[in-house]
Design a protein around this motif. Sequence first.
Motif, short mmCIF file in Angstrom:
data_model
loop_
_atom_site.label_atom_id
_atom_site.label_comp_id
_atom_site.label_asym_id
_atom_site.label_seq_id
_atom_site.Cartn_x
_atom_site.Cartn_y
_atom_site.Cartn_z
N ILE A 1 22.54 -9.38 -40.50
CA ILE A 1 23.89 -9.98 -40.48
C ILE A 1 24.54 -9.84 -41.86
O ILE A 1 25.72 -9.49 -41.98
CB ILE A 1 23.81 -11.45 -40.02
N ALA A 2 23.76 -10.10 -42.91
CA ALA A 2 24.29 -9.97 -44.28
C ALA A 2 24.72 -8.53 -44.56
O ALA A 2 25.74 -8.28 -45.21
CB ALA A 2 23.23 -10.42 -45.29
N ALA A 3 23.95 -7.57 -44.04
CA ALA A 3 24.29 -6.15 -44.21
C ALA A 3 25.60 -5.84 -43.49
O ALA A 3 26.46 -5.12 -44.02
CB ALA A 3 23.17 -5.27 -43.68
N ALA A 4 25.77 -6.39 -42.29
CA ALA A 4 27.00 -6.18 -41.53
C ALA A 4 28.20 -6.74 -42.31
O ALA A 4 29.24 -6.07 -42.44
CB ALA A 4 26.89 -6.86 -40.16
N ARG A 5 28.03 -7.94 -42.84
CA ARG A 5 29.10 -8.58 -43.60
C ARG A 5 29.46 -7.73 -44.82
O ARG A 5 30.63 -7.49 -45.12
CB ARG A 5 28.61 -9.97 -44.05
N ALA A 6 28.43 -7.25 -45.51
CA ALA A 6 28.64 -6.44 -46.72
C ALA A 6 29.39 -5.15 -46.40
O ALA A 6 30.32 -4.76 -47.11
CB ALA A 6 27.31 -6.14 -47.40
N ALA A 7 29.01 -4.49 -45.30
CA ALA A 7 29.67 -3.23 -44.92
C ALA A 7 31.13 -3.46 -44.59
O ALA A 7 32.00 -2.66 -44.95
CB ALA A 7 28.94 -2.61 -43.74
N ALA A 8 31.43 -4.57 -43.90
CA ALA A 8 32.82 -4.89 -43.57
C ALA A 8 33.62 -5.21 -44.84
O ALA A 8 34.76 -4.75 -45.00
CB ALA A 8 32.87 -6.07 -42.59
N ASP A 9 33.01 -5.96 -45.73
CA ASP A 9 33.67 -6.30 -47.00
C ASP A 9 33.98 -5.04 -47.81
O ASP A 9 35.07 -4.90 -48.38
CB ASP A 9 32.80 -7.25 -47.84
N GLU A 10 33.01 -4.12 -47.83
CA GLU A 10 33.22 -2.86 -48.56
C GLU A 10 34.37 -2.07 -47.96
O GLU A 10 35.09 -1.38 -48.68
CB GLU A 10 31.93 -2.02 -48.53
N ALA A 11 34.54 -2.17 -46.63
CA ALA A 11 35.62 -1.45 -45.95
C ALA A 11 36.96 -2.17 -46.08
O ALA A 11 38.00 -1.61 -45.72
CB ALA A 11 35.25 -1.25 -44.48
N GLY A 12 36.91 -3.41 -46.55
CA GLY A 12 38.15 -4.17 -46.73
C GLY A 12 38.73 -4.70 -45.43
O GLY A 12 39.94 -4.94 -45.34
N VAL A 13 37.86 -4.91 -44.43
CA VAL A 13 38.33 -5.44 -43.13
C VAL A 13 37.55 -6.72 -42.82
O VAL A 13 36.31 -6.68 -42.81
CB VAL A 13 38.12 -4.41 -42.00
N PRO A 14 38.25 -7.83 -42.56
CA PRO A 14 37.54 -9.08 -42.25
C PRO A 14 36.99 -9.11 -40.82
O PRO A 14 37.39 -9.92 -39.99
CB PRO A 14 38.60 -10.16 -42.48
N LEU A 15 36.08 -8.17 -40.56
CA LEU A 15 35.44 -8.05 -39.25
C LEU A 15 34.84 -9.39 -38.83
O LEU A 15 34.18 -10.05 -39.62
CB LEU A 15 34.31 -7.01 -39.37
N PHE A 16 35.08 -9.79 -37.57
CA PHE A 16 34.50 -11.04 -37.06
C PHE A 16 33.09 -10.74 -36.56
O PHE A 16 32.91 -10.05 -35.55
CB PHE A 16 35.36 -11.62 -35.93
N VAL A 17 32.10 -11.24 -37.28
CA VAL A 17 30.70 -11.02 -36.92
C VAL A 17 30.22 -12.20 -36.08
O VAL A 17 30.11 -13.32 -36.58
CB VAL A 17 29.82 -10.84 -38.18
N ASN A 18 29.98 -11.94 -34.80
CA ASN A 18 29.55 -12.96 -33.86
C ASN A 18 28.04 -12.83 -33.70
O ASN A 18 27.56 -11.85 -33.13
CB ASN A 18 30.27 -12.74 -32.52
#
Length: 280
Positions: A140-157
């Motif tokens: 989950i932390a990796a998913a959050r990091a990848a979204a942050d790097e892309a600059g998109v506040p992806l909703f991780v459910n």
Amino acid sequence: MTHHDTSALHASAVAFRALHVPGRPLVLPNAWDTVSALLVEDAGAAALATTSAGIAWELGAADGNRLDRGQALAAVERIAARVRIPVTADIESGYADDAEGVKDTVRAVLAAGAVGMNIEDALHDGEGRLRPVDEQAGRIAAARAAADEAGVPLFVNARTDTFLSGGGSVEETLERAAVFVAAGADGVFVPGAADPAVVKALVEGIDAPLNVMVGPWMPAGVPELAALGVARVSAGAAVAQAAHALVRRAARELLGTGTYETLADGLDYGELNSLIGGGR
């Protein structure tokens, strides 16, 4: 992704995030292909969720992490390209062996045009019913990091299968949920939680929007779930299962008695053709 794509995705992600309101749940009849997605959008859905089971079946595979990332996300991309509402993708366990691979999956989710994703902790390889909590938190932390790097506040459910896999308890679910939220999850999905008392305990004990799965087996309707403080309601594979049941009934009737009553409530050809063609 171009800069324009990123800004459009960013806006869509912000809009999707805002739809998660405890007591006023986001209702998601899950789709699995272009036509089901367009029908759900046309019915008035504020966002669209895919079902991994529905997509797997559509592609001729069984559900349970048997698709590869490319197949699964090509299906999501076809859907996202056609609807105007935000799309959240069910990516099963992440289509990756390790946390680094989950980052690649998240980049592919964003490239497909989705602004949310479900990632589950179920294990389908027989080594135990659920992935160890710390390992799942790392994914989950990796998913959050990848979204942050892309600059998109992806909703991780973060989906936890404590109840679906049998022997689940509220206590175990709350423990896992707390770790997942601390790791960067935006919401928690607990399929199999059906008893209103259990749902209420989860709403009160989880510091994030709660998603429950509904279907004919659920004792409470959406209004009751809203009153309990649920923030998101999804149907999982249930819509696909109902659609496929209709195909089987129609086929058996046609091949059996030779009658056509199952087909009586079909959508109007012109209406369907126009919806799919986008008026063209």
